[in-house]
Design a protein around this motif. Structure first.
Motif, mmCIF file in Angstrom:
data_model
loop_
_atom_site.group_PDB
_atom_site.id
_atom_site.type_symbol
_atom_site.label_atom_id
_atom_site.label_comp_id
_atom_site.label_asym_id
_atom_site.label_seq_id
_atom_site.Cartn_x
_atom_site.Cartn_y
_atom_site.Cartn_z
ATOM 1 N N ALA A 194 -3.227 5.979 -12.400
ATOM 2 C CA ALA A 194 -2.831 4.581 -12.394
ATOM 3 C C ALA A 194 -2.781 3.992 -13.808
ATOM 4 O O ALA A 194 -1.961 3.147 -13.951
ATOM 5 C CB ALA A 194 -4.089 4.019 -11.759
ATOM 6 N N PHE B 52 -3.577 -2.825 -6.817
ATOM 7 C CA PHE B 52 -3.094 -1.447 -7.154
ATOM 8 C C PHE B 52 -4.302 -0.583 -7.712
ATOM 9 O O PHE B 52 -4.594 0.704 -7.418
ATOM 10 C CB PHE B 52 -1.989 -1.443 -8.155
ATOM 11 N N THR C 284 3.407 5.824 -5.630
ATOM 12 C CA THR C 284 3.761 5.579 -6.942
ATOM 13 C C THR C 284 2.571 6.617 -7.638
ATOM 14 O O THR C 284 2.710 7.228 -8.787
ATOM 15 C CB THR C 284 3.332 4.077 -7.540
ATOM 16 N N TRP D 23 -1.097 -8.172 -6.931
ATOM 17 C CA TRP D 23 -0.494 -6.911 -6.771
ATOM 18 C C TRP D 23 -1.147 -5.989 -7.781
ATOM 19 O O TRP D 23 -1.327 -4.715 -7.464
ATOM 20 C CB TRP D 23 1.092 -6.621 -6.552
ATOM 21 N N LYS D 24 -1.177 -6.371 -9.018
ATOM 22 C CA LYS D 24 -1.784 -5.428 -9.955
ATOM 23 C C LYS D 24 -3.264 -5.052 -9.500
ATOM 24 O O LYS D 24 -3.803 -3.946 -9.795
ATOM 25 C CB LYS D 24 -1.369 -5.941 -11.344
ATOM 26 N N GLY E 226 4.993 -3.587 -5.714
ATOM 27 C CA GLY E 226 4.424 -2.528 -6.293
ATOM 28 C C GLY E 226 5.074 -1.835 -7.751
ATOM 29 O O GLY E 226 6.138 -2.356 -7.847
ATOM 30 N N TYR E 227 4.549 -1.040 -8.049
ATOM 31 C CA TYR E 227 5.098 -0.548 -9.514
ATOM 32 C C TYR E 227 6.438 -0.021 -9.355
ATOM 33 O O TYR E 227 7.164 -0.048 -10.463
ATOM 34 C CB TYR E 227 3.874 0.388 -10.189
ATOM 35 N N HIS F 120 -6.581 0.510 -4.797
ATOM 36 C CA HIS F 120 -5.861 1.486 -4.055
ATOM 37 C C HIS F 120 -6.295 2.787 -4.912
ATOM 38 O O HIS F 120 -6.516 4.019 -4.418
ATOM 39 C CB HIS F 120 -4.519 1.335 -3.962
ATOM 40 N N ASP G 29 3.868 1.483 -1.336
ATOM 41 C CA ASP G 29 4.127 1.685 -2.694
ATOM 42 C C ASP G 29 3.152 2.342 -3.609
ATOM 43 O O ASP G 29 3.624 3.265 -4.262
ATOM 44 C CB ASP G 29 4.732 0.148 -3.093
ATOM 45 N N SER G 30 2.287 1.858 -3.493
ATOM 46 C CA SER G 30 0.838 2.087 -4.314
ATOM 47 C C SER G 30 0.642 3.657 -3.949
ATOM 48 O O SER G 30 0.644 4.211 -5.272
ATOM 49 C CB SER G 30 -0.208 1.377 -3.807
ATOM 50 N N GLU H 59 0.790 -0.988 0.001
ATOM 51 C CA GLU H 59 0.023 -0.058 -0.042
ATOM 52 C C GLU H 59 0.872 1.411 -0.008
ATOM 53 O O GLU H 59 0.648 2.452 -0.605
ATOM 54 C CB GLU H 59 -0.884 -0.269 0.981
#
Length: 332
Positions: free
Chosen positions: A182, A169, A84, A165-166, A316-317, A172, A80-81, A78
Motif C-alpha cells: 500500500a 484503501f 491494485t 477512498w484513501k 481507487g488508485y 483494505h 480496485d483496492s 474494494e
C-alpha cells in the motif's frame, strides 16, 4: 496510467510480496529476524506465523486471517483496492453496467473472478459457495447484511465510499496484510500527482485553472460535482481550482441542475460523463442546447467527455492513475 507506470508498479509489488513471503517463511520456521535464533512468538511475529489479526472497522474490531487467500469484494472501490494491491479476489459483485466488471480494469486481472451478483443485491449463497476467508465492503452499501455476511467469513466494512477512498484503501490493505504494498502504491500516486501538476505549469497555474465535473444521470437531475467526492479529491491533489458553484453542493457532493441551468457548470474546463442512456439522462438534450454551446469552456474547446466507469465509479488508485493521465493530456 502508462504501460511504463504499470510495469514499475508491478515490479514494486512483486518485490514487496517476495519480501513478505520470505518473512513469513522465516517466522514459520521459528526464527526471529531480530535475533537470528529460535524464539517464542509475540506481537507481529504471531501474525506472521499465521495468527489472526484484528482490524478496526465501521462495525467494530474484526479478526481476519494473517494472509487472506480467498477474498470476496462487494463494491467497485474494494475491487480496485485488491487488484491494485496485487490480489485477485475469488468473487466480486458487478456494477450496473453492460460490461460487468468496470471496463478500465485490466482484462487479465478480472479474468476468472466469479460474479456474485449486482452490487446492491449480492447473492449470499454464491458468496458462501466460494468459501471466502475475507469479505470487503462498506457499511453504507451492505450494513444491513452484515450479520449474514459475517456468518460466511470475517467481513471488513468501511463506513462509507467515495470521498474517504484513501482512508478506505488503508483499511483494505490492513485487512489483506498488504501495508508495505500500500505504501508503494501511495508513494507512486504522490509522484504521479506531482508530475501532472508540473506538466500543467506548476501549482500557481494549476490553481488558476477552474475545473468542473458534470455527470448526466438517467432518472435524475444533472450533477455538478462539489468538493467532497472521489473525483474532487484527485482534482484537489493536482491543485486545480474549482468554480464557486461547487460550494453550493449539498453535503459537498453535488449541486443538481436541470438542462435549463446547465450554464451554471461553466468553467475554464468541463469534464462530463454519462450514467445510463444519453437521451434518458438528458445528455443529448443538454449538449445540443444553445446554453451548452455558449459556455466559455465549449467555445474554447475545453469540454471533455470522459468514461463514467473510470471517473465516477472506479474509486481507487488504479482508476486515479488513469484519471491523472487524462487530466494531463487534456489540460496541458
Amino acid at each position: 496510467m502508462t504501460a511504463k507506470t504499470l510495469s514499475h508498479r508491478s515490479r514494486l509489488l512483486a518485490a514487496a510480496s517476495l519480501t513478505v513471503a520470505a518473512a513469513l517463511t522465516l517466522s514459520a520456521c521459528g526464527f526471529s529476524s531480530d535475533s537470528g535464533s529460535a524464539s517464542g512468538s509475540s506481537g507481529s511475529d504471531d501474525a506472521s506465523a499465521g495468527a489472526p489479526r484484528t482490524v478496526k472497522t465501521a462495525m467494530g474490531d474484526v479478526k481476519v486471517p494473517a494472509a487472506p487467500q480467498r477474498v470476496v469484494v462487494l463494491d467497485t472501490a474494494e475491487l480496485d483496492s485488491v487488484l491494485t494491491l496485487g490480489v485477485k479476489p475469488v468473487g466480486a459483485t458487478h456494477a450496473d453496467v453492460d460490461s460487468g466488471f468496470l471496463n478500465y480494469l485490466p482484462k487479465d486481472q478480472v479474468a476468472g473472478i466469479t460474479d456474485v451478483g449486482q452490487m446492491m443485491t449480492p447473492n449470499l449463497e454464491a458468496i458462501a459457495g466460494l468459501k471466502p476467508d475475507l469479505i470487503l465492503t462498506s457499511k453504507i452499501r451492505h450494513g444491513d447484511k452484515y450479520a449474514e455476511l459475517s456468518k460466511i467469513a470475517p467481513t471488513v466494512m468501511t463506513e462509507n465510499t467515495g470521498y474517504p477512498w484513501k482512508e478506505n484503501f488503508q483499511v483494505h490493505a490492513e485487512a489483506l496484510n498488504k501495508k508495505a504494498e500500500a505504501k508503494m502504491v501511495t508513494d507512486d500516486y504522490a509522484r504521479h500527482v506531482a508530475d501532472v501538476t508540473k506538466a500543467l505549469g506548476g501549482k500557481e497555474k494549476a490553481g488558476a485553472t477552474e475545473v468542473n465535473m458534470v455527470r448526466f444521470v438517467e432518472g435524475a437531475d444533472i450533477r455538478i460535482y462539489g468538493k467532497k467526492n472521489y473525483i474532487a479529491t484527485i482534482l484537489a491533489d493536482v491543485g486545480l481550482g474549482r468554480p464557486a458553484i461547487t460550494d453550493k453542493a449539498k453535503d459537498g457532493f453535488s449541486y443538481d441542475v436541470s438542462p435549463e441551468k446547465i450554464d451554471l457548470a461553466d468553467a475554464d474546463a468541463v469534464f462530463h460523463s454519462t450514467y445510463g442512456d444519453p437521451k434518458k439522462s438528458k445528455e443529448t438534450q443538454t449538449t445540443g442546447s444553445g446554453l451548452w454551446k455558449n459556455m466559455d469552456a465549449v467555445k474554447n474547446g475545453k469540454v471533455f467527455a470522459v468514461d463514467d466507469q473510470l471517473w465516477i465509479q472506479g474509486i481507487g488508485y488504479t482508476a486515479a492513475d488513469k484519471i491523472l493521465h487524462e487530466l494531463r493530456t487534456n489540460l496541458k
